[in-house]
Design an enzyme around this catalytic site. Sequence first.
Site: not given
Ligand code: GBH
Length: 491
Positions: A84, A129, A174, A315, A317, A387
């Site tokens: 991807r 992206h 996203e 996606n 996490y 993701e």
């Molecule tokens: C994804 O974004 C993206 O698609 C990718 O590009 C990125 O590298 C990957 O995940 C890993 O992060 O609550 O203010 O602390 C996830 C984006 C950005 C989600 C930070 C959670 C927390 C902001 N993330 N966010 S905060």
Amino acid sequence: PLMYTGLSNYTFPDDFIFGVATSAYQVEGAWNVGGKGESMWDTYLHKHPNYTADGSNADIATDSYHNYKEDVKMIQYLGSSHYRLSLSWPRILPKGTDNYISEDGKRYYRNLLEELIKANITPMVTLFHWDLPNPLMDLGGWTNPKMVDYFEDYARVVFELYGDIVKVWTTMNEPHQHCYNGYGTTYFAPALNAHGIGEYLCTHYILLAHAKAYRLYDKEFRPKQHGQLGITLDAFWAEPKNASSQEDRDGAEAYLQMHLGIYAHPIFSGNYPDFVRQRVDNMSLQQGFTRSRLPYFSQEEVEMLKGSSDFFGLNHYTSYLMSPCAGENYQKPSMDDDTGVCLEQHPSWTKPGADWFSVYPEGFRKLLNFVNNNYVQKNNISIIVTENGLCDHGGLKDYERIAYYKKYLYQLLLAKNLDNVNIQGYVAWTLMDVFEWSDGYKTKFGLFHVDFNSPERTRTPKLSAKLYKEIVRTRQIDFDYLSPESSRYQS
Ligand code: GBH
């Protein structure tokens, strides 16, 4: 609690897709090579060099513009059948508009895609992206209704250029993270901080741009190219802080509707969820606005949106505990204030690399069920996890990442086998350590380590790369494989 030991009792079927992901701005570098135009991330970080945690930017990143052949070898090493990647819009259209197409950009992606095909790897290509051509950012970016047409023009160019060999497309990555962090706060470029209005305008026009590109593909390209086109949405799992509290359960539901439903419902059912519509309309009214801060779709737009994705790209996490909380915590107006919940993470969930990130594998299964029940079954489509992965501070012996992949993939197997969630594939984030947006190079998600001090950006497999390769090969999870303390893993 569930014991994670021995061999998993479920396996991944032969047609289950395993992939790895990256994105253009996070890996390519070569920010001004071959006539590439600036993306808004280029421009923003050049203007604000201290914006990222380590003062870095992605001018070079992993230099994949020059190293793409090595990247393809790494994907082959993993045995992963899919890659991807995303296209840099300003590398192809330096000014964002389709009156001028860069020969160099055209050639770069043709070479990369052909290299993948030669290696028997299926490309899954994302159009956007986050690296918007800066000239379009100057015109307001996604708050400008005209962007819907410009995105369609860009989509037509890339379908024409690459649709012969690309059969899996996603339009946007996203949109929630992009609009909320970039337009509603300062956490991502362009850091507009236009809270309460900007994130909703961005949401609205990104949705329309997505749908327009879907209709374009459907009408003009699918008949001859026979591909699939979808979108990637992100979601944390929202767990009520106290499961027996009705307020907390409502808070968790509000969070999911305001962050995921706001995209998924229009795409699969044509319009914003009633809950979101009413909440933002009422809050706007109370705050003295004549019109709702969340725009309305016309009937024609509803028709265009409805059913505009061939699969659900998801996606995921991490998870949060939700409870209602009063507005003084948030700027007014804002999407956070409209949502009205506070987020925390359970102290027992480990936090391997960033404040926002803690490990709660069961949340993944719950989210897969939520997505399945609300959007997937009704539309007779399937989920592709586009993701998932763990962030830490680096190192080749990445046992926490190993444990994360085993547990999250096991939860996916439970969702698939016990809950009958229709899941077609899984894509690990990320192939290698990359530029991690506002964290710069400080947090790492890679299966391969990248030496950012070497001019070659030398790549080395971490232990997790070995694990992923083994899972892809055996189609099963062996909890004891590469596990320093196998018998003691608990959920
Ligand atoms: C994804 O974004 C993206 O698609 C990718 O590009 C990125 O590298 C990957 O995940 C890993 O992060 O609550 O203010 O602390 C996830 C984006 C950005 C989600 C930070 C959670 C927390 C902001 N993330 N966010 S905060």
